[in-house]
Motif scaffolding. Structure first.
Motif, PDB file in Angstrom:
ATOM      1  N   THR A 227      11.978  37.366  44.610  1.00  0.00           N
ATOM      2  CA  THR A 227      13.319  37.615  44.075  1.00  0.00           C
ATOM      3  C   THR A 227      14.417  36.817  44.758  1.00  0.00           C
ATOM      4  OG1 THR A 227      13.898  39.436  45.577  1.00  0.00           O
ATOM      5  CG2 THR A 227      12.612  40.002  43.601  1.00  0.00           C
ATOM      6  N   GLY A 228      14.148  36.227  45.906  1.00  0.00           N
ATOM      7  CA  GLY A 228      15.185  35.555  46.676  1.00  0.00           C
ATOM      8  C   GLY A 228      15.889  36.474  47.642  1.00  0.00           C
ATOM      9  N   TYR A 229      15.633  37.790  47.557  1.00  0.00           N
ATOM     10  CA  TYR A 229      16.222  38.781  48.450  1.00  0.00           C
ATOM     11  C   TYR A 229      15.168  39.791  48.879  1.00  0.00           C
ATOM     12  CZ  TYR A 229      20.967  37.247  47.385  1.00  0.00           C
ATOM     13  OH  TYR A 229      22.120  36.495  47.253  1.00  0.00           O
ATOM     14  N   GLU A 230      15.328  40.323  50.084  1.00  0.00           N
ATOM     15  CA  GLU A 230      14.527  41.453  50.532  1.00  0.00           C
ATOM     16  C   GLU A 230      15.457  42.530  51.077  1.00  0.00           C
ATOM     17  OE1 GLU A 230      11.563  40.119  53.330  1.00  0.00           O
ATOM     18  OE2 GLU A 230      10.094  39.797  51.721  1.00  0.00           O
ATOM     19  N   VAL A 231      15.031  43.774  50.920  1.00  0.00           N
ATOM     20  CA  VAL A 231      15.797  44.913  51.418  1.00  0.00           C
ATOM     21  C   VAL A 231      14.950  45.632  52.457  1.00  0.00           C
ATOM     22  CG1 VAL A 231      16.970  47.056  50.823  1.00  0.00           C
ATOM     23  CG2 VAL A 231      16.980  45.139  49.207  1.00  0.00           C
ATOM     24  N   ASP A 232      15.511  45.790  53.649  1.00  0.00           N
ATOM     25  CA  ASP A 232      14.834  46.469  54.757  1.00  0.00           C
ATOM     26  C   ASP A 232      15.403  47.869  54.931  1.00  0.00           C
ATOM     27  OD1 ASP A 232      13.371  44.127  55.480  1.00  0.00           O
ATOM     28  OD2 ASP A 232      15.145  43.373  56.540  1.00  0.00           O
ATOM     29  N   PHE A 233      14.546  48.876  54.852  1.00  0.00           N
ATOM     30  CA  PHE A 233      14.911  50.260  55.148  1.00  0.00           C
ATOM     31  C   PHE A 233      14.379  50.609  56.532  1.00  0.00           C
ATOM     32  CE2 PHE A 233      14.621  49.932  50.582  1.00  0.00           C
ATOM     33  CZ  PHE A 233      15.630  50.742  50.079  1.00  0.00           C
TER      34      PHE A 233
ATOM     35  N   GLU B 230      20.206  54.128  65.682  1.00  0.00           N
ATOM     36  CA  GLU B 230      19.038  54.919  66.046  1.00  0.00           C
ATOM     37  C   GLU B 230      18.648  55.885  64.927  1.00  0.00           C
ATOM     38  OE1 GLU B 230      19.770  54.963  70.872  1.00  0.00           O
ATOM     39  OE2 GLU B 230      19.895  56.827  69.698  1.00  0.00           O
ATOM     40  N   SER B 231      19.431  55.961  63.873  1.00  0.00           N
ATOM     41  CA  SER B 231      19.145  56.935  62.828  1.00  0.00           C
ATOM     42  C   SER B 231      18.611  56.294  61.546  1.00  0.00           C
ATOM     43  CB  SER B 231      20.402  57.764  62.521  1.00  0.00           C
ATOM     44  OG  SER B 231      21.509  56.912  62.310  1.00  0.00           O
ATOM     45  N   ALA B 232      19.328  55.336  60.968  1.00  0.00           N
ATOM     46  CA  ALA B 232      18.886  54.747  59.714  1.00  0.00           C
ATOM     47  C   ALA B 232      19.658  53.465  59.436  1.00  0.00           C
ATOM     48  CB  ALA B 232      19.076  55.731  58.553  1.00  0.00           C
ATOM     49  N   SER B 233      19.097  52.622  58.596  1.00  0.00           N
ATOM     50  CA  SER B 233      19.829  51.442  58.144  1.00  0.00           C
ATOM     51  C   SER B 233      19.214  50.915  56.861  1.00  0.00           C
ATOM     52  CB  SER B 233      19.827  50.338  59.208  1.00  0.00           C
ATOM     53  OG  SER B 233      18.534  49.784  59.345  1.00  0.00           O
ATOM     54  N   VAL B 234      20.043  50.213  56.098  1.00  0.00           N
ATOM     55  CA  VAL B 234      19.586  49.460  54.935  1.00  0.00           C
ATOM     56  C   VAL B 234      20.236  48.089  55.046  1.00  0.00           C
ATOM     57  CG1 VAL B 234      19.600  49.254  52.435  1.00  0.00           C
ATOM     58  CG2 VAL B 234      19.360  51.499  53.486  1.00  0.00           C
ATOM     59  N   VAL B 235      19.423  47.043  55.038  1.00  0.00           N
ATOM     60  CA  VAL B 235      19.928  45.683  55.168  1.00  0.00           C
ATOM     61  C   VAL B 235      19.375  44.842  54.031  1.00  0.00           C
ATOM     62  CG1 VAL B 235      19.924  43.594  56.588  1.00  0.00           C
ATOM     63  CG2 VAL B 235      20.184  45.835  57.665  1.00  0.00           C
ATOM     64  N   ILE B 236      20.267  44.109  53.356  1.00  0.00           N
ATOM     65  CA  ILE B 236      19.880  43.206  52.280  1.00  0.00           C
ATOM     66  C   ILE B 236      19.877  41.791  52.852  1.00  0.00           C
ATOM     67  CG2 ILE B 236      20.439  42.344  49.976  1.00  0.00           C
ATOM     68  CD1 ILE B 236      21.997  44.965  49.549  1.00  0.00           C
ATOM     69  N   ARG B 237      18.727  41.121  52.768  1.00  0.00           N
ATOM     70  CA  ARG B 237      18.585  39.777  53.323  1.00  0.00           C
ATOM     71  C   ARG B 237      18.357  38.762  52.217  1.00  0.00           C
ATOM     72  NH1 ARG B 237      14.074  39.013  55.520  1.00  0.00           N
ATOM     73  NH2 ARG B 237      13.044  41.012  55.132  1.00  0.00           N
ATOM     74  N   LYS B 238      19.097  37.671  52.262  1.00  0.00           N
ATOM     75  CA  LYS B 238      18.834  36.555  51.360  1.00  0.00           C
ATOM     76  C   LYS B 238      17.730  35.713  51.989  1.00  0.00           C
ATOM     77  CE  LYS B 238      20.938  32.706  48.850  1.00  0.00           C
ATOM     78  NZ  LYS B 238      20.282  33.074  47.588  1.00  0.00           N
ATOM     79  N   THR B 239      16.599  35.624  51.315  1.00  0.00           N
ATOM     80  CA  THR B 239      15.443  34.906  51.854  1.00  0.00           C
ATOM     81  C   THR B 239      15.288  33.512  51.269  1.00  0.00           C
ATOM     82  OG1 THR B 239      13.940  35.751  50.155  1.00  0.00           O
ATOM     83  CG2 THR B 239      14.232  37.105  52.136  1.00  0.00           C
ATOM     84  N   SER B 240      15.868  33.290  50.084  1.00  0.00           N
ATOM     85  CA  SER B 240      15.676  32.030  49.349  1.00  0.00           C
ATOM     86  C   SER B 240      14.198  31.750  49.120  1.00  0.00           C
ATOM     87  CB  SER B 240      16.341  30.856  50.095  1.00  0.00           C
ATOM     88  OG  SER B 240      17.737  31.065  50.198  1.00  0.00           O
ATOM     89  N   GLN B 241      13.423  32.819  48.996  1.00  0.00           N
ATOM     90  CA  GLN B 241      11.994  32.729  48.715  1.00  0.00           C
ATOM     91  C   GLN B 241      11.631  33.751  47.658  1.00  0.00           C
ATOM     92  OE1 GLN B 241       9.894  33.283  52.410  1.00  0.00           O
ATOM     93  NE2 GLN B 241      10.642  31.364  53.307  1.00  0.00           N
ATOM     94  N   GLY B 242      10.503  33.508  46.974  1.00  0.00           N
ATOM     95  CA  GLY B 242      10.042  34.453  45.966  1.00  0.00           C
ATOM     96  C   GLY B 242       9.571  35.746  46.597  1.00  0.00           C
TER      97      GLY B 242
END
Length: 459
Positions: A31-37, A17-29
């Motif tokens: 960069t191939g990764y996205e970071v969700d704040f 309920e406060s905060a998160s940072v998640v790194i996702r491998k997308t295998s798409q341009g």
């Protein structure tokens, strides 16, 4: 983010309920990764992500430190070969023609989110709440908020003001013929190869932080440490720079991951690393607390720090840990003003270390000369690395240092980080190559030094 997607991510922490940072491998341009704040604050009017995260540039629109006028790209516009450089967030809206890319959006329920396709590298950050310029934001007023669920590595509360995360490399989307920006050597090693890192308080008469007559350092112990009876381990001292402390190398640079991987692939034997703090060593000096810019605490003279470390820190470490106690298996390295301290150790504590790493050194004349070498010939028999970034503001000073070493015939290894500014991606690179090419190599250095060594495979 869907539950199915969450099961496939490289997650730094669970959504709360406060905060998160998640790194996702997308295998798409791109960069191939996205970071969700994700950050919850129902009273905030505006939230930026700052405190270390940077915009991007490329080698073809960047010269020296003039990147502010060219090639300041939103990460959503990433192309292979792009990289970030130290570029403090602008005072918004003082630059109406430029929009700071890391601005969060709010949903109706007070949850702030931001997603970016970040490439490989280390990223430090904090949330800037109702504050448009990071240097004007403070923890005390609530305008600078450390991610509560991704706390930084630190000794005591207040010793760090940013969290960090490391994004992997995807060769399909990030590989470039112009530049190699693969930082996977700073990702976590397999569990069985991971050492331990912790903070330690030690007796230091006159010190004023974290307590009177007590000072602190961080220490990395390799995975093997303690499993071989009576074994003494090589010892590396690794210094922070101005405005930092001994937790920087772990919190902002992932030092333990780099050391784990250097050891895992056989570049170096298991090695202990001590990262000391050079502020707050004397009772009559002003107290330095990380992030408190109002103090304007000066950097203590390198000579004062060296003498204090020789008197208190070095003996304490040797007494309490199974570490080598002769120069052949001891090293000192540091970044920026820590590079100045390294140079001080090289010149005036020559008999204590055989290996020195001057990373982005902020050194200035006068340098050693022929008379210095005549009086201290041991200077000619050391293993030295001088390293700095191509876009580093200390580039001229580092080159002057090299000129001085050349003039007296001192051999050294040189690394110019091709994507580097005065920032942590540069210093990660320099520590990695210092381990590969310098640490514990035969002395004196010759023309073949550094030509051998294994490369960490892309994961």
């Amino acid at each position: 983010m869907t539950i199915r997607a969450a099961s496939a991510v490289l997650s730094l922490l669970c959504l709360t309920e406060s905060a998160s940072v998640v790194i996702r491998k997308t295998s798409q341009g791109p960069t191939g990764y996205e970071v969700d704040f994700r950050y919850v604050n129902v009273t905030a009017k505006r939230v930026l992500i700052g405190g270390g995260i940077q915009p991007f540039t490329d080698q073809f629109h960047t010269t020296g430190t003039s990147f502010r006028a060219n090639g300041r790209y939103d990460p959503h516009d990433y192309q292979p070969g792009d990289f970030y450089v130290s570029n403090p967030s602008p005072q918004l809206p003082a630059e109406p023609a430029y929009r700071w890319p890391y601005e969060m959006t709010q949903s109706e329920d007070g949850i702030w989110t931001y997603t970016a396709p970040l490439p490989s590298g280390i990223y430090s950050f904090a949330y800037l709440v109702n504050c448009n310029y990071a240097p004007n934001c403070s923890i005390d007023t609530g305008h600078l908020v450390i991610d509560p669920d991704l706390p930084p590595f630190m000794n005591v509360q207040g010793d760090q003001v940013a969290s960090s995360f490391q994004v992997p490399f995807d060769p399909e989307f990030q590989a470039s013929p112009e530049i190699n920006t693969n930082f996977d050597y700073a990702l976590a090693a397999p569990k069985e190869h991971r050492g331990t890192v912790k903070t330690v308080n030690y007796t230091s008469p006159g010190s004023i932080h974290p307590e009177p007559d007590v000072h602190d350092f961080s220490i990395y112990l390799p995975a093997e440490y303690g499993s071989v009876s009576g074994k003494k381990y090589p010892l590396l001292y690794l210094s922070h720079g101005a405005g930092g402390n001994g937790a920087d190398w772990e919190n902002l640079g992932r030092m333990s991951h780099i050391m784990d991987n250097l050891i895992r692939v056989g570049h170096i034997p298991p090695t202990v690393v001590v990262t000391p703090s050079f502020y707050n060593l004397e009772a009559d000096s002003p107290r330095f607390i990380y992030g408190n810019k109002s103090n304007n605490v000066p950097v203590p003279p390198a000579q004062v720090v060296r003498e204090n470390f020789e008197k208190f820190l070095f003996p304490w470490v040797e007494q309490h840990y199974e570490v080598c106690q002769n120069a052949s298996c001891r090293a000192f390295a540091g970044l920026s003003m820590g590079g100045v301290l390294t140079y001080e150790m090289f010149v005036n504590a020559t008999d204590k270390f055989d290996y020195y790493g001057m990373f982005s050194p902020a050194t200035n004349a006068p340098y050693i000369d022929a008379a210095s070498v005549s009086a201290n010939p041991g200077l000619l028999r050391k293993g030295i690395m001088v390293a700095y970034g191509l876009y580093d503001f200390v580039f001229p000073q580092a080159r002057e240092l090299q000129t001085a070493l050349d003039a007296v015939g001192i051999r050294y290894i040189n690394r110019v980080t091709p994507f580097g500014s005065h920032y942590w991606n540069t210093w990660q690179d320099e520590l990695w190559w210092f381990g590969q090419k310098v640490l514990w190599k035969p002395l004196p250095f010759g023309v073949q030094t550094g030509r051998q060594g294994r490369r960490l495979p892309v994961s």
